[in-house]
Design a protein around this motif. Sequence first.
Motif, PDB file in Angstrom:
ATOM      1  N   THR A  61       0.835  -1.214   0.000  1.00  0.00           N
ATOM      2  CA  THR A  61       0.000   0.000   0.000  1.00  0.00           C
ATOM      3  C   THR A  61       0.863   1.255   0.000  1.00  0.00           C
ATOM      4  O   THR A  61       0.593   2.211  -0.746  1.00  0.00           O
ATOM      5  CB  THR A  61      -0.931   0.008   1.219  1.00  0.00           C
ATOM      6  OG1 THR A  61      -1.761  -1.163   1.176  1.00  0.00           O
ATOM      7  CG2 THR A  61      -1.802   1.251   1.236  1.00  0.00           C
ATOM      8  N   GLU A  62       1.910   1.278   0.808  1.00  0.00           N
ATOM      9  CA  GLU A  62       2.806   2.443   0.855  1.00  0.00           C
ATOM     10  C   GLU A  62       3.520   2.634  -0.470  1.00  0.00           C
ATOM     11  O   GLU A  62       3.674   3.759  -0.947  1.00  0.00           O
ATOM     12  CB  GLU A  62       3.819   2.268   1.982  1.00  0.00           C
ATOM     13  CG  GLU A  62       3.217   2.356   3.370  1.00  0.00           C
ATOM     14  CD  GLU A  62       4.189   1.938   4.457  1.00  0.00           C
ATOM     15  OE1 GLU A  62       3.935   2.258   5.625  1.00  0.00           O
ATOM     16  OE2 GLU A  62       5.199   1.268   4.126  1.00  0.00           O
ATOM     17  N   LEU A  63       3.948   1.540  -1.067  1.00  0.00           N
ATOM     18  CA  LEU A  63       4.638   1.617  -2.352  1.00  0.00           C
ATOM     19  C   LEU A  63       3.710   2.200  -3.415  1.00  0.00           C
ATOM     20  O   LEU A  63       4.112   3.079  -4.191  1.00  0.00           O
ATOM     21  CB  LEU A  63       5.118   0.233  -2.768  1.00  0.00           C
ATOM     22  CG  LEU A  63       5.843   0.148  -4.112  1.00  0.00           C
ATOM     23  CD1 LEU A  63       7.124   0.957  -4.082  1.00  0.00           C
ATOM     24  CD2 LEU A  63       6.127  -1.311  -4.469  1.00  0.00           C
ATOM     25  N   ALA A  64       2.484   1.713  -3.465  1.00  0.00           N
ATOM     26  CA  ALA A  64       1.527   2.220  -4.448  1.00  0.00           C
ATOM     27  C   ALA A  64       1.289   3.712  -4.262  1.00  0.00           C
ATOM     28  O   ALA A  64       1.214   4.466  -5.242  1.00  0.00           O
ATOM     29  CB  ALA A  64       0.210   1.450  -4.318  1.00  0.00           C
ATOM     30  N   ARG A  65       1.206   4.163  -3.007  1.00  0.00           N
ATOM     31  CA  ARG A  65       0.979   5.578  -2.736  1.00  0.00           C
ATOM     32  C   ARG A  65       2.194   6.428  -3.120  1.00  0.00           C
ATOM     33  O   ARG A  65       2.064   7.472  -3.749  1.00  0.00           O
ATOM     34  CB  ARG A  65       0.643   5.774  -1.251  1.00  0.00           C
ATOM     35  CG  ARG A  65       0.288   7.228  -0.909  1.00  0.00           C
ATOM     36  CD  ARG A  65      -0.162   7.377   0.522  1.00  0.00           C
ATOM     37  NE  ARG A  65       0.915   7.116   1.464  1.00  0.00           N
ATOM     38  CZ  ARG A  65       0.977   6.056   2.259  1.00  0.00           C
ATOM     39  NH1 ARG A  65       0.019   5.138   2.217  1.00  0.00           N
ATOM     40  NH2 ARG A  65       1.980   5.895   3.092  1.00  0.00           N
TER      41      ARG A  65
ATOM     42  N   LEU B  45       0.838   4.397  -8.078  1.00  0.00           N
ATOM     43  CA  LEU B  45       0.519   3.237  -8.893  1.00  0.00           C
ATOM     44  C   LEU B  45      -0.721   2.531  -8.336  1.00  0.00           C
ATOM     45  O   LEU B  45      -0.997   2.619  -7.133  1.00  0.00           O
ATOM     46  CB  LEU B  45       1.685   2.233  -8.880  1.00  0.00           C
ATOM     47  CG  LEU B  45       3.001   2.657  -9.521  1.00  0.00           C
ATOM     48  CD1 LEU B  45       4.063   1.597  -9.215  1.00  0.00           C
ATOM     49  CD2 LEU B  45       2.837   2.816 -11.022  1.00  0.00           C
ATOM     50  N   PRO B  46      -1.449   1.815  -9.183  1.00  0.00           N
ATOM     51  CA  PRO B  46      -2.506   0.961  -8.655  1.00  0.00           C
ATOM     52  C   PRO B  46      -1.896  -0.089  -7.734  1.00  0.00           C
ATOM     53  O   PRO B  46      -0.776  -0.554  -7.961  1.00  0.00           O
ATOM     54  CB  PRO B  46      -3.106   0.319  -9.914  1.00  0.00           C
ATOM     55  CG  PRO B  46      -2.719   1.230 -11.035  1.00  0.00           C
ATOM     56  CD  PRO B  46      -1.391   1.792 -10.662  1.00  0.00           C
ATOM     57  N   ARG B  47      -2.631  -0.489  -6.699  1.00  0.00           N
ATOM     58  CA  ARG B  47      -2.080  -1.440  -5.741  1.00  0.00           C
ATOM     59  C   ARG B  47      -1.695  -2.757  -6.405  1.00  0.00           C
ATOM     60  O   ARG B  47      -0.660  -3.360  -6.076  1.00  0.00           O
ATOM     61  CB  ARG B  47      -3.089  -1.710  -4.617  1.00  0.00           C
ATOM     62  CG  ARG B  47      -2.495  -2.468  -3.438  1.00  0.00           C
ATOM     63  CD  ARG B  47      -3.544  -2.766  -2.382  1.00  0.00           C
ATOM     64  NE  ARG B  47      -2.936  -3.335  -1.184  1.00  0.00           N
ATOM     65  CZ  ARG B  47      -2.525  -4.592  -1.065  1.00  0.00           C
ATOM     66  NH1 ARG B  47      -2.664  -5.420  -2.082  1.00  0.00           N
ATOM     67  NH2 ARG B  47      -1.976  -5.009   0.072  1.00  0.00           N
ATOM     68  N   THR B  48      -2.496  -3.213  -7.355  1.00  0.00           N
ATOM     69  CA  THR B  48      -2.194  -4.473  -8.037  1.00  0.00           C
ATOM     70  C   THR B  48      -0.897  -4.374  -8.839  1.00  0.00           C
ATOM     71  O   THR B  48      -0.131  -5.330  -8.911  1.00  0.00           O
ATOM     72  CB  THR B  48      -3.345  -4.869  -8.965  1.00  0.00           C
ATOM     73  OG1 THR B  48      -3.628  -3.782  -9.872  1.00  0.00           O
ATOM     74  CG2 THR B  48      -4.587  -5.209  -8.164  1.00  0.00           C
ATOM     75  N   THR B  49      -0.638  -3.211  -9.428  1.00  0.00           N
ATOM     76  CA  THR B  49       0.600  -3.014 -10.178  1.00  0.00           C
ATOM     77  C   THR B  49       1.805  -3.015  -9.241  1.00  0.00           C
ATOM     78  O   THR B  49       2.833  -3.646  -9.525  1.00  0.00           O
ATOM     79  CB  THR B  49       0.556  -1.675 -10.943  1.00  0.00           C
ATOM     80  OG1 THR B  49      -0.562  -1.682 -11.835  1.00  0.00           O
ATOM     81  CG2 THR B  49       1.831  -1.456 -11.734  1.00  0.00           C
ATOM     82  N   ALA B  50       1.676  -2.308  -8.121  1.00  0.00           N
ATOM     83  CA  ALA B  50       2.762  -2.281  -7.135  1.00  0.00           C
ATOM     84  C   ALA B  50       3.074  -3.686  -6.629  1.00  0.00           C
ATOM     85  O   ALA B  50       4.235  -4.065  -6.469  1.00  0.00           O
ATOM     86  CB  ALA B  50       2.385  -1.366  -5.977  1.00  0.00           C
ATOM     87  N   GLU B  51       2.017  -4.477  -6.412  1.00  0.00           N
ATOM     88  CA  GLU B  51       2.217  -5.845  -5.926  1.00  0.00           C
ATOM     89  C   GLU B  51       2.938  -6.695  -6.961  1.00  0.00           C
ATOM     90  O   GLU B  51       3.855  -7.471  -6.631  1.00  0.00           O
ATOM     91  CB  GLU B  51       0.874  -6.471  -5.566  1.00  0.00           C
ATOM     92  CG  GLU B  51       0.995  -7.867  -4.973  1.00  0.00           C
ATOM     93  CD  GLU B  51      -0.342  -8.424  -4.537  1.00  0.00           C
ATOM     94  OE1 GLU B  51      -0.355  -9.376  -3.731  1.00  0.00           O
ATOM     95  OE2 GLU B  51      -1.379  -7.891  -4.990  1.00  0.00           O
TER      96      GLU B  51
END
Length: 284
Positions: free
Chosen positions: A29-33, A37-43
């Motif tokens: 979540t922190e990375l996406a923020r 990026l969308p959370r799925t993309t960050a994951e």
Amino acid sequence: MKADQELRSLKRGLKVLALLNQTENVSITELARHLDLPRTTAERILLTLVAEGYVQRVPDDKRYRLSAKVCSLAGGFSEDCWIVQTATPMLFRVTEHIGWPLAIATPSGDRMVLRSTTDPATSLWLNRRRVGAEIPVLNSSSGLVAYAFSTPVEQELLGQLLTQSSDRYNRERAAAPQALDQLIQPVRDNGFAFQPPPNNNPEQSIAFPIFIDGKYVASLLMIYMTRAMGSATVIDKYAPHLRLLADQIGRAAGARDDGEFEEELAFPASWMASNGVRDLRQAS
């Protein structure tokens, strides 16, 4: 290069590595923020980097951090990177038995740099340590070990550097050879160091040298709370096992063995019950 020739996924992956290099660890979540990026993309990016070995999940946590493999992107895998790669899983296994945080620190100029810590695996710490944090050589247990066990040539050069240090303790202690020798000689005699005075911190550390082929390369630390036990207890119950652990890490790293360490580690599973660690943990 034209914009339409760039690989957007590669750029995102490099941004993730850059962000992790600046922070201790991040959640998805922190990375996406941070990177918008969308959370799925960050994951997906994180899991790809994990699969390639450049990122690892923090044990018992939902956060991610860089692995030692990223060192291979900077001109080859250095010896201290091998130390971190080899030592980290061993440190976490030992912390499971003893409860207290363990760490690896290596010298860099007039500072010691924290390279690995098992803080995430235990609640027995007051000040959470960040990988990459620095502390003056002559004001730390790890630094006293580094100075005491460096070669005479390295010691002479380090002494000159310390007299010009921006840190007061480094400068004053390096400028007083007799007082410095009184500080260092017990470390050579005993094979370990406690953090030097003045030290009013409720956390204390004991450090041991890690050698590869007879040459000092890093310091192994155990951090403990002084209200739970004194230095005599640490020396009696922990020092022999920590010395063995430092030897095991050095041998495994020297053999370039980053796989599963087959030898029984210091502090076997039966050690905790037989040495009253449970009582100490409750006391803390």
